[in-house]
Design a protein around this motif. Sequence first.
Motif, PDB file in Angstrom:
ATOM      1  N   VAL A 122      25.710  10.649 -17.661  1.00 31.29           N
ATOM      2  CA  VAL A 122      26.671  11.755 -17.777  1.00 31.29           C
ATOM      3  C   VAL A 122      26.898  12.109 -19.243  1.00 31.29           C
ATOM      4  O   VAL A 122      27.030  13.284 -19.595  1.00 31.29           O
ATOM      5  N   ASP A 123      26.904  11.107 -20.113  1.00 32.39           N
ATOM      6  CA  ASP A 123      27.062  11.391 -21.537  1.00 32.39           C
ATOM      7  C   ASP A 123      25.948  12.315 -22.032  1.00 32.39           C
ATOM      8  O   ASP A 123      26.193  13.219 -22.844  1.00 32.39           O
ATOM      9  N   VAL A 124      24.739  12.083 -21.553  1.00 36.63           N
ATOM     10  CA  VAL A 124      23.611  12.944 -21.932  1.00 36.63           C
ATOM     11  C   VAL A 124      23.795  14.338 -21.346  1.00 36.63           C
ATOM     12  O   VAL A 124      23.572  15.351 -22.022  1.00 36.63           O
ATOM     13  N   ALA A 161      29.088  14.425 -13.302  1.00 37.17           N
ATOM     14  CA  ALA A 161      29.097  15.492 -14.312  1.00 37.17           C
ATOM     15  C   ALA A 161      29.787  16.732 -13.766  1.00 37.17           C
ATOM     16  O   ALA A 161      30.527  17.414 -14.495  1.00 37.17           O
ATOM     17  N   ALA A 162      29.554  17.041 -12.493  1.00 31.73           N
ATOM     18  CA  ALA A 162      30.222  18.202 -11.887  1.00 31.73           C
ATOM     19  C   ALA A 162      31.731  17.999 -11.888  1.00 31.73           C
ATOM     20  O   ALA A 162      32.498  18.929 -12.182  1.00 31.73           O
ATOM     21  N   GLU A 163      32.168  16.780 -11.563  1.00 36.76           N
ATOM     22  CA  GLU A 163      33.599  16.480 -11.574  1.00 36.76           C
ATOM     23  C   GLU A 163      34.184  16.607 -12.976  1.00 36.76           C
ATOM     24  O   GLU A 163      35.371  16.928 -13.139  1.00 36.76           O
ATOM     25  N   ALA A 164      33.343  16.379 -13.992  1.00 37.62           N
ATOM     26  CA  ALA A 164      33.788  16.466 -15.386  1.00 37.62           C
ATOM     27  C   ALA A 164      33.642  17.869 -15.954  1.00 37.62           C
ATOM     28  O   ALA A 164      33.857  18.069 -17.153  1.00 37.62           O
ATOM     29  N   GLY A 165      33.274  18.834 -15.105  1.00 32.80           N
ATOM     30  CA  GLY A 165      33.152  20.213 -15.556  1.00 32.80           C
ATOM     31  C   GLY A 165      31.828  20.557 -16.199  1.00 32.80           C
ATOM     32  O   GLY A 165      31.726  21.568 -16.908  1.00 32.80           O
TER      33      GLY A 165
END
Length: 298
Positions: A122-124, A161-165
């Motif tokens: 997700v960081d990437v 990632a979707a949850e993080a926008g």
Amino acid sequence: MTDLPGRRLLLVHAHPDDESINNGVTMARYAAEGAHVTLVTCTLGERGEVIPPELAHLSGAALGAHRRGELAEAMRALGVDDFRLLGGPGRFTDSGMMGLSDNDDPGCLWQADVDAAAALLVDVIREVRPQVLVTYDPNGGYGHPDHIQAHRIAMRAVELAAEAGCPVAKVYWNRVPRPHVEDAFARLRDALPGSPFDKAAEVEDVPGVVDDALVTTGIRGDGTPYAAAKAAAMRAHATQITVAEPYFVLSNDLAQPLLTTEYYELVRGERGDGDGDGGLESDLFAGVAAAPGSGVAS
């Protein structure tokens, strides 16, 4: 968070060499067209079988370090500058083939917590913000534990990632349509008496072979510089692959066709226009909506 313009493609693979065999044409094409191509490799393949006798002494960390150099050479051949190891070098090690005691190593990818590993990916995703992600199917193409785990990590990372926008618009799995590979093997067997190889593999030895109906997308490399780039990238992985175009062998010494059209199944996102052969998409970014100034065609 980096604001990268244009088209951005992220590929998630288990070991060095997987990217070149599965996606070499695709990576070379999009890199040449100016897309930002990012490769995340989950392990260094420390338990891979070494083909050349002069390199047979390599194993464990030494083999991993050597394969990291091979990966860098392959990326030069494909024109890709952004390639990374999940969590950094040595974070996760090769798990070996399914059912071996290697699978129990607490540091291997098979033993990794999927959510924790996905958070690293997700960081990437947050940095690169890819519109398209490519990885394996749930069986990892052929059942290797690292391939299966790379699939799980990639798909979980897409959710997080979707949850993080930071949603990824399209997700693809590597596929090979059965009629295509059957035709390629027929040509291989006809040519085998004059080739450097003695025996051919079987169609079922090729990862990701599925019926036509599952295949949505084809990236053609025939007659393009991308096919030559793929062969060069595969040749760079000399510990794992012997290339004699249009064929290659792995450590099992069984010849396979070097496939220069690469196929995919779209599993998340909207399918674009079927402007390719057989009504397939011919562009992984087909139908991706353009953001202002992004350079992405809608």
